[in-house]
Write a protein that holds these residues in place. Structure first.
Motif, mmCIF file in Angstrom:
data_model
loop_
_atom_site.group_PDB
_atom_site.id
_atom_site.type_symbol
_atom_site.label_atom_id
_atom_site.label_comp_id
_atom_site.label_asym_id
_atom_site.label_seq_id
_atom_site.Cartn_x
_atom_site.Cartn_y
_atom_site.Cartn_z
ATOM 1 N N ILE A 1 4.740 15.048 45.692
ATOM 2 C CA ILE A 1 4.077 14.347 46.792
ATOM 3 C C ILE A 1 2.678 14.914 46.985
ATOM 4 O O ILE A 1 2.503 16.128 47.075
ATOM 5 C CB ILE A 1 4.900 14.467 48.088
ATOM 6 C CG1 ILE A 1 6.302 13.869 47.880
ATOM 7 C CG2 ILE A 1 4.198 13.771 49.248
ATOM 8 C CD1 ILE A 1 7.244 14.103 49.035
ATOM 9 N N MET B 1 -0.957 12.492 52.560
ATOM 10 C CA MET B 1 0.035 12.696 53.606
ATOM 11 C C MET B 1 -0.584 13.030 54.957
ATOM 12 O O MET B 1 -0.057 12.656 56.005
ATOM 13 C CB MET B 1 0.998 13.817 53.208
ATOM 14 C CG MET B 1 1.969 13.461 52.111
ATOM 15 S SD MET B 1 3.201 12.268 52.663
ATOM 16 C CE MET B 1 4.045 13.215 53.915
ATOM 17 N N SER C 1 2.207 21.312 45.558
ATOM 18 C CA SER C 1 2.955 20.055 45.600
ATOM 19 C C SER C 1 4.446 20.315 45.765
ATOM 20 O O SER C 1 4.996 21.292 45.238
ATOM 21 C CB SER C 1 2.706 19.262 44.310
ATOM 22 O OG SER C 1 3.544 18.128 44.256
#
Length: 325
Positions: A218, A223, A214
């Protein structure tokens, strides 16, 4: 293959040697002719090329991670890459704070000064993110330093992207409402390939870093689909601009002229970024379309590089190089 690895290692070592020589000459010029350097910085076109000093340094760092990984020990490589990242980042940010205000406040800037060399500062900031995400994934996942480099990389993405949008509008306004630049600046049109190509590379490097761990909390899984959509869309613009560039260069050749100048070297970096972005998408998406595009553009880049190198050497031998303008 081992042969290609050895060739790439030889090329990156040669690049480092040439960069050291060029950087030393730049330092001597800065020390001995500071007034000329300041004058060049204030020029609306020539000044935009100053960030290439640090773009080259960042690219060397990227090349080292690809070609010299295993050639140098882990700790030495880590120290070198961190040094390159922080030096390149500082240089790019400082020049950005100099060049952009100079452009906005300069009273001598006219419409015809708006050329694609103005894209160089945005691209320089995007390059920070490419190396930043690369060294995060390699050395700094889960560390405070990794979080700091991540912040700087995201900041640089934002700065580079919006500078590309804003300056691009100015440059395209100039091309629409004024005559095309002189033949010497014709190759700078291909620089329009660079911003979106480098954005694709940076985002793919970001995803590779997220796979390892990470960054700034995030989540990687959420993503990936978004990044795939964004990178394909950005690369589509690069492909479109590549075709537009061919049309414009053909216009110069057919209707004006396109003699050799040192500005022909402007063809190399954008084509290289375009090729690498295709390779990055091939690894991210898995489509063979990007694989074959990578092969085609790399072949074109090799031809352009050999031709430009030969013409540069001929110009130097004939004594026609290094004129004042």
């Amino acid at each position: 293959s081992k042969i290609l690895l050895r060739v790439s290692q030889a090329i990156i070592i040669l690049t480092i040697i040439l960069y050291i020589i060029y950087f030393a000459l730049s330092v001597f010029r800065f020390a001995g002719h500071l007034d000329h350097v300041i004058d060049d910085l204030k020029r609306p076109i020539r000044g935009q090329f100053f960030p290439t000093i640090f773009i080259s340094l960042i690219i060397i760092g990227i090349g080292i991670t690809r070609a010299l990984d295993g050639f140098l020990c882990f700790e030495d490589l880590k120290i070198i890459l961190n040094g390159i990242f922080w030096t390149g980042t500082a240089g790019i940010l400082i020049l950005g704070f100099i060049l952009v205000p100079t452009m906005l406040t300069g009273s001598e800037i006219d419409l015809e000064h708006g050329v694609f060399a103005w894209y160089i500062p945005p691209v320089s900031h995007l390059q920070i993110a490419v190396l930043g995400f690369l060294i995060i994934g390699k050395y700094h996942i889960g560390t405070v330093l990794g979080e700091l480099i991540g912040l700087i990389s995201f900041f640089s993405l934002g700065i580079g992207f919006f500078m590309f949008i804003f300056l691009g509008a100015i440059v395209l306004h100039r091309y629409a409402y004024s005559d095309l630049p002189g033949e010497k600046l014709a190759p700078t049109f291909v620089i329009g390939l660079a911003p979106t190509s480098v954005l694709v590379i940076a985002l793919v490097r970001m995803i590779h870093a997220f796979k390892i761990g990470s960054i700034l909390g995030i989540d990687f899984v959420t993503m990936v689909p978004l990044v795939k959509v964004v990178t394909i869309s950005l690369w589509g613009f690069s492909l479109w601009w590549f075709v537009i560039t061919l049309v414009i260069i053909l216009h110069y050749v057919k209707n004006r002229s396109h003699p050799f100048f040192f500005t022909w070297w402007a063809y190399t970096f954008p084509l290289g970024a375009f090729a690498i972005s295709a390779g990055s998408l091939h690894h991210l998406i898995g489509s063979n379309f990007f694989k074959y595009t990578l092969i085609m553009i790399t072949g074109l880049l090799l031809v352009v590089w050999i031709l430009t190198s030969a013409l540069t050497i001929r110009m130097i031998i004939r004594g026609n190089a290094f004129h004042s303008d």
